[in-house]
Design a protein around this motif. Structure first.
Motif, PDB file in Angstrom:
ATOM      1  N   ALA A   1      19.764  -1.999  11.247  1.00 23.04           N
ATOM      2  CA  ALA A   1      20.471  -0.783  11.635  1.00 23.04           C
ATOM      3  C   ALA A   1      21.344  -0.283  10.489  1.00 23.04           C
ATOM      4  O   ALA A   1      21.720  -1.047   9.593  1.00 23.04           O
ATOM      5  N   ALA A   2      21.654   0.985  10.521  1.00 22.82           N
ATOM      6  CA  ALA A   2      22.625   1.544   9.582  1.00 22.82           C
ATOM      7  C   ALA A   2      24.019   1.033   9.965  1.00 22.82           C
ATOM      8  O   ALA A   2      24.257   0.648  11.113  1.00 22.82           O
ATOM      9  N   PRO A   3      24.960   1.012   9.029  1.00 21.54           N
ATOM     10  CA  PRO A   3      26.325   0.582   9.359  1.00 21.54           C
ATOM     11  C   PRO A   3      27.047   1.644  10.185  1.00 21.54           C
ATOM     12  O   PRO A   3      26.575   2.778  10.318  1.00 21.54           O
ATOM     13  N   PHE A   4      28.197   1.273  10.734  1.00 19.38           N
ATOM     14  CA  PHE A   4      28.963   2.226  11.537  1.00 19.38           C
ATOM     15  C   PHE A   4      30.265   2.586  10.836  1.00 19.38           C
ATOM     16  O   PHE A   4      30.690   1.935   9.877  1.00 19.38           O
ATOM     17  N   ALA A   5      30.878   3.656  11.315  1.00 16.30           N
ATOM     18  CA  ALA A   5      32.133   4.138  10.737  1.00 16.30           C
ATOM     19  C   ALA A   5      33.152   4.400  11.832  1.00 16.30           C
ATOM     20  O   ALA A   5      32.798   4.757  12.955  1.00 16.30           O
ATOM     21  N   ILE A   6      34.412   4.231  11.494  1.00 17.44           N
ATOM     22  CA  ILE A   6      35.517   4.563  12.388  1.00 17.44           C
ATOM     23  C   ILE A   6      36.365   5.651  11.735  1.00 17.44           C
ATOM     24  O   ILE A   6      36.719   5.562  10.561  1.00 17.44           O
ATOM     25  N   ASN A   7      36.661   6.673  12.517  1.00 17.67           N
ATOM     26  CA  ASN A   7      37.507   7.768  12.053  1.00 17.67           C
ATOM     27  C   ASN A   7      38.975   7.462  12.376  1.00 17.67           C
ATOM     28  O   ASN A   7      39.310   7.154  13.514  1.00 17.67           O
ATOM     29  N   GLN A   8      39.808   7.526  11.355  1.00 19.03           N
ATOM     30  CA  GLN A   8      41.243   7.360  11.539  1.00 19.03           C
ATOM     31  C   GLN A   8      41.946   8.692  11.259  1.00 19.03           C
ATOM     32  O   GLN A   8      41.767   9.281  10.190  1.00 19.03           O
ATOM     33  N   ILE A   9      42.717   9.165  12.233  1.00 19.41           N
ATOM     34  CA  ILE A   9      43.491  10.383  12.074  1.00 19.41           C
ATOM     35  C   ILE A   9      44.803  10.014  11.390  1.00 19.41           C
ATOM     36  O   ILE A   9      45.676   9.386  11.992  1.00 19.41           O
ATOM     37  N   VAL A  10      44.926  10.380  10.123  1.00 15.98           N
ATOM     38  CA  VAL A  10      46.109  10.012   9.338  1.00 15.98           C
ATOM     39  C   VAL A  10      47.118  11.162   9.444  1.00 15.98           C
ATOM     40  O   VAL A  10      47.346  11.910   8.503  1.00 15.98           O
ATOM     41  N   HIS A  11      47.685  11.309  10.621  1.00 18.20           N
ATOM     42  CA  HIS A  11      48.626  12.383  10.903  1.00 18.20           C
ATOM     43  C   HIS A  11      49.897  11.757  11.445  1.00 18.20           C
ATOM     44  O   HIS A  11      49.848  10.745  12.154  1.00 18.20           O
TER      45      HIS A  11
ATOM     46  N   ALA B   1      40.611   7.206  -2.103  1.00 14.97           N
ATOM     47  CA  ALA B   1      39.404   7.321  -1.282  1.00 14.97           C
ATOM     48  C   ALA B   1      38.170   7.108  -2.158  1.00 14.97           C
ATOM     49  O   ALA B   1      38.160   7.466  -3.335  1.00 14.97           O
ATOM     50  N   ASP B   2      37.140   6.515  -1.581  1.00 15.46           N
ATOM     51  CA  ASP B   2      35.909   6.248  -2.332  1.00 15.46           C
ATOM     52  C   ASP B   2      34.993   7.463  -2.391  1.00 15.46           C
ATOM     53  O   ASP B   2      34.205   7.608  -3.324  1.00 15.46           O
ATOM     54  N   GLY B   3      35.057   8.292  -1.361  1.00 14.47           N
ATOM     55  CA  GLY B   3      34.160   9.434  -1.286  1.00 14.47           C
ATOM     56  C   GLY B   3      34.745  10.521  -0.406  1.00 14.47           C
ATOM     57  O   GLY B   3      35.876  10.406   0.104  1.00 14.47           O
ATOM     58  N   LEU B   4      33.976  11.575  -0.224  1.00 16.47           N
ATOM     59  CA  LEU B   4      34.466  12.767   0.457  1.00 16.47           C
ATOM     60  C   LEU B   4      33.482  13.263   1.502  1.00 16.47           C
ATOM     61  O   LEU B   4      32.271  13.089   1.353  1.00 16.47           O
ATOM     62  N   VAL B   5      34.020  13.881   2.534  1.00 13.79           N
ATOM     63  CA  VAL B   5      33.227  14.646   3.485  1.00 13.79           C
ATOM     64  C   VAL B   5      33.664  16.096   3.312  1.00 13.79           C
ATOM     65  O   VAL B   5      34.785  16.458   3.666  1.00 13.79           O
TER      66      VAL B   5
ATOM     67  N   THR C   1      38.589   9.197   7.099  1.00  7.52           N
ATOM     68  CA  THR C   1      39.981   9.552   7.336  1.00  7.52           C
ATOM     69  C   THR C   1      40.135  11.063   7.368  1.00  7.52           C
ATOM     70  O   THR C   1      39.446  11.792   6.660  1.00  7.52           O
ATOM     71  N   SER C   2      41.059  11.526   8.219  1.00  5.81           N
ATOM     72  CA  SER C   2      41.243  12.959   8.439  1.00  5.81           C
ATOM     73  C   SER C   2      42.722  13.307   8.528  1.00  5.81           C
ATOM     74  O   SER C   2      43.542  12.484   8.943  1.00  5.81           O
ATOM     75  N   LEU C   3      43.034  14.540   8.157  1.00  3.06           N
ATOM     76  CA  LEU C   3      44.380  15.104   8.314  1.00  3.06           C
ATOM     77  C   LEU C   3      45.440  14.267   7.610  1.00  3.06           C
ATOM     78  O   LEU C   3      46.484  13.943   8.168  1.00  3.06           O
TER      79      LEU C   3
END
Length: 320
Positions: A75-85, A145-149, A108-110
């Motif tokens: 399977a592909a790996p999974f990701a968790i979104n962290q709201i950095v607000h 950060a290692d990369g960007l969205v 990571t967001s915000l």
């Protein structure tokens, strides 16, 4: 293409599933990963906070069992979104749980924070940061950060206004690391187009709402099937930050989608996953402009198989 860190290298498909607020859950994440795309969910979707550990255990154990039984097709790996607000009072707790379970990828967001990146890096985790312009992209990389969205115009949720062509070409002038593109991507041809313009991955969210595994109301899923880009409204009213929403849900809430007032940034509230933002996202349905390509509700496996067929067909057209 970029030199990719281990968790992002050799993916079955160059696709990352966007973490969908309220909607993503372990069932959807696991289905995405097994189908061959990075599955993702916001940590804040687990409520109460103690549920996050249960969900992380479920995801990691299910994927480990699948990989043990399918060594030739992991399977592909999974990701968790962290709201950095600043209003997210769960961030420290949620990061402790993610580090405990060695979450392979963070989105990571915000807000970009060096300590969050360092925690992920402590065991080899990778951090991708959401950005809407080149200025924020530089800040995110400077902070580790290692990369960007790259969240371009037309994306669901808190979208930017930049053309994907402009955004990707500006970032690629100085950054050669992992880069995903978000914004109206719902077909395999669009995935290939994202790569052609310089992204490593397509970032797909709204289309996964209309899957069997998504934790969304049936009416929400059907509205995505029935709607197209003309039915998307860009507004800051609901969270204080501009985002894209489905017009039918705004009308159902008794508002005029063509005459919405401006929002107040102070209304954004992530405290313990509750507050005005939670209510806004429950009543008003977030969605991107790419939904015109979604013609039915189907399983995640079937949708990803469709994406792969379309992706291969697009490559053949280009090569021809």
């Amino acid at each position: 293409m970029s030199r990719l860190p281990a968790p992002l290298a050799n993916l079955p498909l160059p696709i990352i599933g966007s973490p969908l607020f309220i909607i993503s859950n372990p069932k959807l994440v696991v289905a995405q990963c097994i189908a061959g795309v990075v599955g993702a969910m916001p940590a804040l979707n687990a409520r109460p906070a103690a549920q996050l550990e249960d969900w992380l255990a479920e995801i990691t154990e299910t994927l480990a069992a699948y990989n043990a039984a399918n060594p030739d097709k992991p399977a592909a790996p999974f990701a968790i979104n962290q709201i950095v607000h600043k209003s997210n009072d769960r961030l420290e707790h949620d990061m402790e749980m993610c580090v405990k379970y060695k979450v392979p990828i963070y989105i990571t967001s915000l807000g970009a924070r060096e300590d969050i990146n360092a925690a992920a890096h402590s065991y080899g985790g990778v951090v991708l940061h959401d950005i809407i312009n080149n200025k924020f992209a530089r800040k995110a990389i400077e902070k580790g950060a290692d990369g960007l969205v790259a969240v371009a115009a037309g994306a669901g949720g808190h979208a930017g206004v930049k053309s994907p062509f402009a955004l990707i070409q500006e970032i690629r002038q100085w950054f050669d690391g992992p880069l995903a593109l978000s914004g109206s991507i719902s077909t395999g041809g669009a995935v290939l187009a994202a790569q052609a313009m310089g992204a490593d991955f397509a970032y797909i969210g709204s289309a996964f709402i209309a899957t069997d595994e998504a934790r969304a109301a049936d009416a929400y899923k059907q509205s995505i099937v029935d709607s197209n880009s003309d039915d998307i409204v860009y507004s800051s009213l609901f969270t204080g930050v501009h985002g894209n929403y489905l017009k039918p849900s705004i009308i159902a809430a008794g508002m005029d989608p063509d005459n919405l007032p401006e929002g107040d940034l102070k209304t954004m509230n992530f405290a313990s996953g509750e507050g005005s933002k939670s209510k806004a996202w429950k009543d008003i349905w977030g969605c991107g402009q790419g939904i015109g390509a979604i013609s039915k509700v189907q399983s995640t496996a079937d949708y990803v198989a469709q994406l792969k067929r379309e992706y291969d067909e697009a490559r053949q057209r280009i090569c021809a």
